[in-house]
Each structure stands twice: as C-alpha cells, then as structure tokens.
Design a protein around this motif. Structure first.
Motif, PDB file in Angstrom:
ATOM      1  N   ILE A  64      35.231   6.867 -18.633  1.00 29.57           N
ATOM      2  CA  ILE A  64      34.224   6.695 -19.683  1.00 29.57           C
ATOM      3  C   ILE A  64      34.189   5.217 -20.076  1.00 29.57           C
ATOM      4  O   ILE A  64      35.225   4.639 -20.418  1.00 29.57           O
ATOM      5  CB  ILE A  64      34.552   7.555 -20.928  1.00 29.57           C
ATOM      6  N   ASN A  65      33.012   4.605 -20.005  1.00 29.93           N
ATOM      7  CA  ASN A  65      32.937   3.180 -20.320  1.00 29.93           C
ATOM      8  C   ASN A  65      32.947   2.944 -21.834  1.00 29.93           C
ATOM      9  O   ASN A  65      32.992   3.883 -22.627  1.00 29.93           O
ATOM     10  CB  ASN A  65      31.722   2.523 -19.640  1.00 29.93           C
ATOM     11  N   HIS A  66      32.918   1.681 -22.212  1.00 27.27           N
ATOM     12  CA  HIS A  66      33.027   1.333 -23.639  1.00 27.27           C
ATOM     13  C   HIS A  66      31.812   1.787 -24.457  1.00 27.27           C
ATOM     14  O   HIS A  66      31.874   1.807 -25.689  1.00 27.27           O
ATOM     15  CB  HIS A  66      33.225  -0.179 -23.791  1.00 27.27           C
ATOM     16  N   GLU A  67      30.720   2.138 -23.775  1.00 24.63           N
ATOM     17  CA  GLU A  67      29.544   2.665 -24.474  1.00 24.63           C
ATOM     18  C   GLU A  67      29.576   4.184 -24.567  1.00 24.63           C
ATOM     19  O   GLU A  67      28.640   4.803 -25.074  1.00 24.63           O
ATOM     20  CB  GLU A  67      28.260   2.222 -23.755  1.00 24.63           C
ATOM     21  N   GLY A  68      30.666   4.796 -24.067  1.00 25.40           N
ATOM     22  CA  GLY A  68      30.813   6.240 -24.137  1.00 25.40           C
ATOM     23  C   GLY A  68      30.120   7.004 -23.031  1.00 25.40           C
ATOM     24  O   GLY A  68      29.960   8.231 -23.121  1.00 25.40           O
ATOM     25  N   LYS A  69      29.731   6.309 -21.955  1.00 27.37           N
ATOM     26  CA  LYS A  69      29.022   6.956 -20.858  1.00 27.37           C
ATOM     27  C   LYS A  69      29.906   7.049 -19.613  1.00 27.37           C
ATOM     28  O   LYS A  69      30.731   6.172 -19.368  1.00 27.37           O
ATOM     29  CB  LYS A  69      27.748   6.168 -20.526  1.00 27.37           C
ATOM     30  N   PRO A  70      29.717   8.105 -18.810  1.00 26.01           N
ATOM     31  CA  PRO A  70      30.475   8.234 -17.561  1.00 26.01           C
ATOM     32  C   PRO A  70      30.147   7.075 -16.616  1.00 26.01           C
ATOM     33  O   PRO A  70      28.985   6.664 -16.505  1.00 26.01           O
ATOM     34  CB  PRO A  70      30.009   9.571 -16.977  1.00 26.01           C
ATOM     35  N   GLU A  71      31.157   6.571 -15.950  1.00 26.29           N
ATOM     36  CA  GLU A  71      30.979   5.446 -15.030  1.00 26.29           C
ATOM     37  C   GLU A  71      32.015   5.571 -13.928  1.00 26.29           C
ATOM     38  O   GLU A  71      33.039   6.237 -14.098  1.00 26.29           O
ATOM     39  CB  GLU A  71      31.162   4.126 -15.801  1.00 26.29           C
ATOM     40  N   GLN A  72      31.775   4.935 -12.794  1.00 26.83           N
ATOM     41  CA  GLN A  72      32.769   4.933 -11.731  1.00 26.83           C
ATOM     42  C   GLN A  72      32.885   3.541 -11.123  1.00 26.83           C
ATOM     43  O   GLN A  72      31.952   2.736 -11.185  1.00 26.83           O
ATOM     44  CB  GLN A  72      32.440   5.957 -10.655  1.00 26.83           C
ATOM     45  N   ARG A  73      34.051   3.287 -10.555  1.00 24.63           N
ATOM     46  CA  ARG A  73      34.325   1.978  -9.982  1.00 24.63           C
ATOM     47  C   ARG A  73      35.377   2.141  -8.883  1.00 24.63           C
ATOM     48  O   ARG A  73      36.262   2.986  -8.983  1.00 24.63           O
ATOM     49  CB  ARG A  73      34.837   1.032 -11.068  1.00 24.63           C
ATOM     50  N   PRO A 125      38.748  10.293 -20.480  1.00 27.24           N
ATOM     51  CA  PRO A 125      39.378  10.853 -19.290  1.00 27.24           C
ATOM     52  C   PRO A 125      38.996  10.090 -18.026  1.00 27.24           C
ATOM     53  O   PRO A 125      37.922   9.483 -17.955  1.00 27.24           O
ATOM     54  CB  PRO A 125      38.833  12.283 -19.247  1.00 27.24           C
ATOM     55  N   ALA A 126      39.904  10.169 -17.027  1.00 24.61           N
ATOM     56  CA  ALA A 126      39.664   9.471 -15.772  1.00 24.61           C
ATOM     57  C   ALA A 126      40.187  10.300 -14.611  1.00 24.61           C
ATOM     58  O   ALA A 126      41.157  11.043 -14.744  1.00 24.61           O
ATOM     59  CB  ALA A 126      40.350   8.106 -15.781  1.00 24.61           C
ATOM     60  N   LYS A 127      39.518  10.160 -13.486  1.00 28.97           N
ATOM     61  CA  LYS A 127      39.970  10.794 -12.248  1.00 28.97           C
ATOM     62  C   LYS A 127      39.972   9.749 -11.148  1.00 28.97           C
ATOM     63  O   LYS A 127      38.967   9.065 -10.923  1.00 28.97           O
ATOM     64  CB  LYS A 127      39.070  11.968 -11.857  1.00 28.97           C
ATOM     65  N   MET A 128      41.109   9.623 -10.459  1.00 28.02           N
ATOM     66  CA  MET A 128      41.259   8.688  -9.357  1.00 28.02           C
ATOM     67  C   MET A 128      41.279   9.463  -8.043  1.00 28.02           C
ATOM     68  O   MET A 128      42.025  10.433  -7.910  1.00 28.02           O
ATOM     69  CB  MET A 128      42.544   7.881  -9.505  1.00 28.02           C
ATOM     70  N   THR A 129      40.471   9.034  -7.094  1.00 22.20           N
ATOM     71  CA  THR A 129      40.382   9.691  -5.788  1.00 22.20           C
ATOM     72  C   THR A 129      40.617   8.661  -4.684  1.00 22.20           C
ATOM     73  O   THR A 129      40.002   7.594  -4.687  1.00 22.20           O
ATOM     74  CB  THR A 129      39.000  10.333  -5.595  1.00 22.20           C
ATOM     75  N   MET A 130      41.502   9.002  -3.752  1.00 21.80           N
ATOM     76  CA  MET A 130      41.790   8.110  -2.639  1.00 21.80           C
ATOM     77  C   MET A 130      40.745   8.272  -1.538  1.00 21.80           C
ATOM     78  O   MET A 130      40.383   9.406  -1.165  1.00 21.80           O
ATOM     79  CB  MET A 130      43.188   8.411  -2.083  1.00 21.80           C
ATOM     80  N   LEU A 131      40.264   7.140  -1.009  1.00 25.49           N
ATOM     81  CA  LEU A 131      39.351   7.119   0.130  1.00 25.49           C
ATOM     82  C   LEU A 131      40.102   6.474   1.290  1.00 25.49           C
ATOM     83  O   LEU A 131      40.106   5.240   1.443  1.00 25.49           O
ATOM     84  CB  LEU A 131      38.093   6.328  -0.207  1.00 25.49           C
TER      85      LEU A 131
END
Length: 307
Positions: A133-142, A293-299
């Motif tokens: 969740i970014n600082h604006e409260g929206k879902p984001e991925q990186r 919350p965060a989820k990390m996925t291996m590629l």
C-alpha cells in the motif's frame, strides 16, 4: 551486446554528472558505441530503461547506486512480464551505499565494472515483486533486485532518505540509525511463507532477501544467492537497542544467524500484515514507498545479470 547506460548524475555525491565527459570517454574506449540518458527524477530510470529495451538494446547498465539499480530493474518489466527475458542488467557502481554490489564482491573502480561489461558472461538473475500500500493508501507494486524489509530497517531508511547525505552514505546511515533506534517501537505483525501457517510476533526486522546486504553493509542474509529461485528470509525478534549497539559486529559479519533472536527460512512467496491498526513501513532496495500489508513473490531467473 547492444548497450545502453542509464545514468544518475546525482550519484557519487554529484560527481557522476560533473565528470561524465571523462567517464563516458572511458566507457567508450572499453565497449565501443552505447546509448545513454541522464535521469531527472523519481522512477525516471525505469522509464528510460523500458524505452531502451523496447528500442532493441540488450544490455541496460545502471550507473548509480542501489536506488538507480532498483529503478532500472523495474524498467525491465511491462504489464507484469519481462520485456526481453534474455536482456542483461549491467552495473557501474556509483552509489553512496552499495549493498547490491557487495553481494558480488564488486568494488567501486570503473575499470572493474568495464571489465564486466566487456565480456559476454551473464547469469540468470532472480527478481522479487512486492505488492503493498503506497503512502496515498492505494495498492501498488514494485520489483526489487536486492531486499525488501520491514521494521526498524524501514524506519531507519526513511530517516536516512530524509537526511543530508553530503557526508556520505555511511555517515547518513549511522545518523539515521541513531535517530531510528531511539524512536522505533517494534510492531507486532502477521507473517506467512508460501501460504503456510500464519505466525504472529513482535519484530525488529523482517528482511526478504534476494541479495545479502542491506543498511549500508549489514550482512542480513549471508547465504542468499540471486540465482537460486528462492528468497532467504531473516527475522529478528526480541532484540533491544542494547543488543544492536553491543553486537553490531555480528550483524555486519553475518554471525547474527546463530543468535537466539534470529530466525531464517526460504520461500517463494512471503506475506506480511500489521495488526491493531499499526502503520508498518516497508523498505524496498533502500527506498520507502509505502506500508503493509505486503506480499513478496519470487520471479526466478526473470532477467540476466552481467557478471
């Protein structure tokens, strides 16, 4: 390989930009023709790298520190897929921290970096994807190349990024650590690896590692490899400020893995969430773009790395 340099002119305390005519001449003598562009702001390196790959460049070189490397890695992807899985990431280290390069034993000498770029040798390189969740409260991925962490590491990274780095990355980190240690209260979080049983515990740090080092030289995941297809997760729980102050050598050497408060595991997915409305920041390759919350996925082997 057709090579493009993504250059952060503010790296190395601004010396990269000031000395670029000299530095680029050395690069040209070593590898011949190459494309290049300076970054101008946040995530600009990702945009530049993505465009270069779309234009047919096969090796994208990050000229800068850990933040520049992270952004360039993000540029290798579009719409959730690698633009060219056979394209290679190259690195000319010019940063103040240098945690990414430490995992490979690379120094800061330009000649060493150019020697790597001159060869055809590459190896598979795993990339992590983190949803948060970014600082604006929206879902984001990186995407991330090195380590995503939460706890005091993210708290300190936030302090460091707000501080003046004119005295160098290490001094900025020391000062940020001092401020962070006295202002940080260990949060209780919910953790889950590979969809298994949920664990709830107070944490000092959780590091989901592809590389080995973070925090300007702390060897948080000494056995991690960037081509084995799994994260090495290190959890520090139950430590006090006194422990960090008097056992700091073990944190930098990797000896902490033998301590009672350190837990390690390997996985391909890792989830973390806060409880009781706590705001728990996450750190991604030295930047602090949001919270749990965060989820990390291996590629596994998503791109290649020039070694």
């Amino acid at each position: 390989m057709k090579t493009f340099l993504v250059v952060n002119p503010r790296s190395a305390g601004g010396q990269t930009g000031k000395r670029w005519a000299e530095l680029s001449a050395q690069v040209s003598r070593a590898i011949g023709e190459f494309g290049q562009e300076f970054t101008a702001g946040a995530m600009d390196a990702a945009r530049i790298a993505r465009k270069a790959l779309q234009d047919g460049y096969e090796c994208i070189v990050a000229v800068g520190g850990d933040g520049t490397i992270n952004e360039v890695v993000n540029g290798f992807f579009q719409d959730g897929k690698a633009i060219n899985p056979n394209a290679a990431l190259g690195v000319i280290p010019r940063g103040t921290g240098g945690d990414f390069r430490r995992a490979f034993g690379w120094d800061l000498e330009l000649e060493s970096a150019l020697a790597r770029l001159r060869t055809e040798k590459t190896e598979p390189f795993d990339v992590g994807l983190v949803e948060y969740i970014n600082h604006e409260g929206k879902p984001e991925q990186r995407y991330f190349a090195n380590i995503t962490s939460l706890g005091v590491s993210a708290f300190v990274a936030n302090e460091v990024n707000l501080s003046n780095k004119s005295l160098g990355g290490n001094m900025a980190f020391v000062w940020g650590t001092v401020k962070g240690m006295f202002g940080f209260e260990p949060p209780t979080v919910k953790l889950r690896a590979d969809g298994g049983a949920e664990q709830v515990l107070p944490i000092n740090v959780v590091a989901v590692a592809n590389g080995r080092y973070f925090g300007s030289g702390m060897c948080v995941a000494p056995d991690s490899l960037t081509h084995d297809g799994v994260f090495d997760v290190t959890i520090w729980s139950g430590y006090t400020l006194k422990d960090f102050l008097f056992k700091s050598r073990g944190i930098y050497s990797g000896e902490h893995v033998t301590w009672k408060g350190t837990t390690r595991l390997q996985c391909r997915t890792f989830e973390a969430d806060s409880i009781e409305g706590q705001k728990v920041l996450i750190e991604i390759d030295g930047e602090v773009p949001g919270r749990l919350p965060a989820k990390m996925t291996m590629l596994p082997g998503a791109i290649r790395l020039k070694v």
